[in-house]
Scaffold this motif. Structure first.
Motif, PDB file in Angstrom:
ATOM      1  N   ASN A  40      12.044   6.641 -14.173  1.00 47.57           N
ATOM      2  CA  ASN A  40      12.331   7.297 -15.442  1.00 47.57           C
ATOM      3  C   ASN A  40      12.016   8.784 -15.470  1.00 47.57           C
ATOM      4  OD1 ASN A  40      13.184   5.057 -17.354  1.00 47.57           O
ATOM      5  ND2 ASN A  40      11.264   4.211 -16.566  1.00 47.57           N
ATOM      6  N   LYS A  41      11.211   9.259 -14.518  1.00 44.54           N
ATOM      7  CA  LYS A  41      10.838  10.671 -14.526  1.00 44.54           C
ATOM      8  C   LYS A  41      10.574  11.150 -13.106  1.00 44.54           C
ATOM      9  CE  LYS A  41       6.243   9.143 -16.049  1.00 44.54           C
ATOM     10  NZ  LYS A  41       5.213   9.284 -17.099  1.00 44.54           N
ATOM     11  N   ALA A  42      10.561  12.477 -12.949  1.00 40.05           N
ATOM     12  CA  ALA A  42      10.552  13.101 -11.629  1.00 40.05           C
ATOM     13  C   ALA A  42       9.387  12.658 -10.754  1.00 40.05           C
ATOM     14  CB  ALA A  42      10.545  14.619 -11.786  1.00 40.05           C
ATOM     15  N   GLU A  43       8.177  12.608 -11.327  1.00 41.17           N
ATOM     16  CA  GLU A  43       7.003  12.301 -10.511  1.00 41.17           C
ATOM     17  C   GLU A  43       7.013  10.882  -9.953  1.00 41.17           C
ATOM     18  OE1 GLU A  43       5.573  12.593 -14.902  1.00 41.17           O
ATOM     19  OE2 GLU A  43       7.048  13.540 -13.568  1.00 41.17           O
ATOM     20  N   GLU A  44       7.853  10.014 -10.493  1.00 42.21           N
ATOM     21  CA  GLU A  44       7.878   8.623 -10.040  1.00 42.21           C
ATOM     22  C   GLU A  44       8.542   8.463  -8.670  1.00 42.21           C
ATOM     23  OE1 GLU A  44       9.493   6.059 -13.001  1.00 42.21           O
ATOM     24  OE2 GLU A  44       7.887   6.441 -14.432  1.00 42.21           O
ATOM     25  N   PHE A  45       9.309   9.447  -8.223  1.00 38.01           N
ATOM     26  CA  PHE A  45       9.902   9.339  -6.885  1.00 38.01           C
ATOM     27  C   PHE A  45       8.802   9.289  -5.832  1.00 38.01           C
ATOM     28  CE2 PHE A  45      13.539  11.151  -9.220  1.00 38.01           C
ATOM     29  CZ  PHE A  45      14.524  10.255  -8.832  1.00 38.01           C
ATOM     30  N   GLU A  46       7.849  10.169  -5.929  1.00 41.39           N
ATOM     31  CA  GLU A  46       6.741  10.174  -4.977  1.00 41.39           C
ATOM     32  C   GLU A  46       5.834   8.970  -5.186  1.00 41.39           C
ATOM     33  OE1 GLU A  46       4.784  11.149  -1.740  1.00 41.39           O
ATOM     34  OE2 GLU A  46       6.424  12.396  -2.455  1.00 41.39           O
ATOM     35  N   GLN A  47       5.610   8.590  -6.448  1.00 45.02           N
ATOM     36  CA  GLN A  47       4.730   7.464  -6.750  1.00 45.02           C
ATOM     37  C   GLN A  47       5.283   6.147  -6.214  1.00 45.02           C
ATOM     38  OE1 GLN A  47       4.328   7.619 -10.995  1.00 45.02           O
ATOM     39  NE2 GLN A  47       3.115   9.509 -10.993  1.00 45.02           N
ATOM     40  N   LYS A  48       6.607   5.962  -6.331  1.00 37.94           N
ATOM     41  CA  LYS A  48       7.207   4.682  -5.946  1.00 37.94           C
ATOM     42  C   LYS A  48       7.745   4.666  -4.517  1.00 37.94           C
ATOM     43  CE  LYS A  48       8.249   3.258 -10.657  1.00 37.94           C
ATOM     44  NZ  LYS A  48       9.228   2.691 -11.610  1.00 37.94           N
ATOM     45  N   LEU A  49       7.743   5.843  -3.864  1.00 42.02           N
ATOM     46  CA  LEU A  49       8.220   5.901  -2.479  1.00 42.02           C
ATOM     47  C   LEU A  49       7.215   6.637  -1.594  1.00 42.02           C
ATOM     48  CD1 LEU A  49      11.891   6.804  -3.351  1.00 42.02           C
ATOM     49  CD2 LEU A  49      11.208   4.747  -2.125  1.00 42.02           C
ATOM     50  N   PRO A  50       5.939   6.251  -1.660  1.00 37.65           N
ATOM     51  CA  PRO A  50       4.927   6.963  -0.860  1.00 37.65           C
ATOM     52  C   PRO A  50       5.167   6.788   0.640  1.00 37.65           C
ATOM     53  CG  PRO A  50       4.014   4.917  -1.714  1.00 37.65           C
ATOM     54  CD  PRO A  50       5.364   5.083  -2.359  1.00 37.65           C
ATOM     55  N   GLY A  51       5.217   7.897   1.356  1.00 37.99           N
ATOM     56  CA  GLY A  51       5.350   7.833   2.802  1.00 37.99           C
ATOM     57  C   GLY A  51       6.745   7.555   3.312  1.00 37.99           C
ATOM     58  N   PHE A  52       7.733   7.417   2.421  1.00 35.08           N
ATOM     59  CA  PHE A  52       9.085   7.088   2.897  1.00 35.08           C
ATOM     60  C   PHE A  52       9.696   8.240   3.677  1.00 35.08           C
ATOM     61  CE2 PHE A  52      13.714   7.410   2.090  1.00 35.08           C
ATOM     62  CZ  PHE A  52      14.109   6.344   2.884  1.00 35.08           C
ATOM     63  N   LEU A  53       9.485   9.461   3.207  1.00 33.38           N
ATOM     64  CA  LEU A  53      10.084  10.619   3.861  1.00 33.38           C
ATOM     65  C   LEU A  53       9.234  11.010   5.069  1.00 33.38           C
ATOM     66  CD1 LEU A  53      11.146  12.670   0.719  1.00 33.38           C
ATOM     67  CD2 LEU A  53      12.531  11.143   2.131  1.00 33.38           C
ATOM     68  N   ASN A  54       9.597  10.472   6.215  1.00 33.96           N
ATOM     69  CA  ASN A  54       8.855  10.680   7.459  1.00 33.96           C
ATOM     70  C   ASN A  54       9.286  11.997   8.099  1.00 33.96           C
ATOM     71  OD1 ASN A  54       7.855  10.604  10.101  1.00 33.96           O
ATOM     72  ND2 ASN A  54       7.984   8.370  10.205  1.00 33.96           N
ATOM     73  N   SER A  55       8.353  12.907   8.266  1.00 35.51           N
ATOM     74  CA  SER A  55       8.687  14.231   8.802  1.00 35.51           C
ATOM     75  C   SER A  55       9.162  14.174  10.248  1.00 35.51           C
ATOM     76  CB  SER A  55       7.470  15.160   8.699  1.00 35.51           C
ATOM     77  OG  SER A  55       6.368  14.635   9.421  1.00 35.51           O
ATOM     78  N   ASN A  56       8.914  13.059  10.935  1.00 35.53           N
ATOM     79  CA  ASN A  56       9.350  12.913  12.321  1.00 35.53           C
ATOM     80  C   ASN A  56      10.798  12.436  12.424  1.00 35.53           C
ATOM     81  OD1 ASN A  56       6.798  13.636  13.385  1.00 35.53           O
ATOM     82  ND2 ASN A  56       6.051  11.555  13.033  1.00 35.53           N
ATOM     83  N   LYS A  57      11.385  12.112  11.284  1.00 37.89           N
ATOM     84  CA  LYS A  57      12.761  11.638  11.276  1.00 37.89           C
ATOM     85  C   LYS A  57      13.664  12.612  10.534  1.00 37.89           C
ATOM     86  CE  LYS A  57      11.734   6.659  11.411  1.00 37.89           C
ATOM     87  NZ  LYS A  57      12.012   5.340  10.753  1.00 37.89           N
ATOM     88  N   THR A  58      14.954  12.569  10.849  1.00 35.17           N
ATOM     89  CA  THR A  58      15.926  13.377  10.125  1.00 35.17           C
ATOM     90  C   THR A  58      16.195  12.747   8.768  1.00 35.17           C
ATOM     91  OG1 THR A  58      17.003  14.095  12.176  1.00 35.17           O
ATOM     92  CG2 THR A  58      18.276  14.303  10.143  1.00 35.17           C
TER      93      THR A  58
END
Length: 303
Positions: A40-58
């Protein structure tokens, strides 16, 4: 003794069958539609997807256009992207650790002109047309009989149902019958007649936003296109090299969401809180796509 051995062999084979079936179920995951969590709001992307964006991957960002990157309009020619969203998309496209593709139901040149970002992949007509950043094409070739049927379909729809504010958007290999401006008391009759004509010509009729989309009778869709794009750019082992994000708002986007289920993360833009989808999350407002892109942009700039 022979019977005992035979019984033991059968028991072992049955056990192996059960194990194989269980493994297959685990590997394919739950491929059914369901009601999913809402962001429902911007901050929930990080809250609900912790660690998904792996810096070692494209980071692979695959996006629909209408209703996703741009709000829906009465006339599709009038759609525009929000300036801040456009700025963040350009930010992502320039990042060497980000791969971006727009997969739309529009014709390829149409969506390319609307988005206007260079050096990204564009797919039009639900993935039938695919253009790489270098301009090379890998289109799905329709059989000659399907192409002939398509021309007859366009001619009949224009002749019989191009009236009362409704019109046919001819995209050369697929079409959209728009009835957003048709009087409410006429909509159902014209819509049903359009569906009948589309099906009679052998095409599938899919409900869209105040429109019916006619897709050719081929085993190809946004999901197949998304997988081909990823494979072409990252090889057969693309899953181990990429973090994939997909966002879309329509029934045709569900094909991509299904193909990526259990692999990447997908977002369905939908106001209905009870909608069932193959996506991982529901975004109740199109504006939340702006927040998603901003989150991706901020993360990619930090990594």
């Amino acid at each position: 003794m022979t019977e005992c051995i035979r019984f033991a062999v059968v028991a072992i084979l049955l056990s192996l069958t059960v194990i194989v079936n269980c493994s297959e179920e685990e590997s394919t995951g739950d491929m059914s539609k369901r009601v999913v969590p809402t962001i429902n709001k911007a901050e929930e992307f990080e809250q609900k997807l912790p660690g998904f964006l792996n810096s070692n991957k494209t980071l692979c960002v695959l996006l629909d256009y209408d209703g996703t990157l741009a709000a829906l309009c009465d006339n599709p020619n009038n759609t525009v992207m929000d300036p801040e969203l456009e700025k963040n998309l350009h930010c992502l496209a320039k990042n060497p650790k980000v791969f971006m593709a727009v997969i739309s139901g529009r014709g390829l040149k149409d969506v390319e002109g609307k988005v206007g970002i260079k050096n990204i992949t564009y797919a039009g007509n639900h993935g039938i047309e695919i253009q790489s950043p270098d301009g090379s094409r890998q289109d799905y070739q329709l059989p000659a009989n399907v192409q002939k049927s398509y021309k007859s379909l366009v001619d009949e729809l224009n002749k019989k149902l191009n009236k009362n504010g409704a019109w046919v958007e001819d995209k050369k290999v697929s079409l959209t019958y728009h009835y957003r401006d048709t009087a409410s008391e006429l909509v159902e009759q014209q819509k049903q007649e359009a569906i009948e004509i589309i099906k009679r010509h052998g095409f599938s009729a899919n409900q869209a936003h105040a429109a019916i989309e006619a897709k050719p009778p081929v085993n190809w869709n946004k999901g197949e296109a998304a997988l081909l794009i990823l494979k072409n750019n990252f090889g057969n082992d693309w899953q181990s090299k990429t973090s994939v994000v997909f966002a879309g708002d329509d029934t045709t986007d569900e094909d991509a969401m299904r193909s990526l289920q259990g692999i990447g993360k997908s977002f369905r833009v939908a106001t209905d809180p009870k909608i069932e989808t193959y996506a991982d999350f529901r975004l109740p407002r199109q504006e939340l796509v702006h927040d998603l892109i901003r989150w991706l942009c901020n993360h990619s700039c930090q990594s």
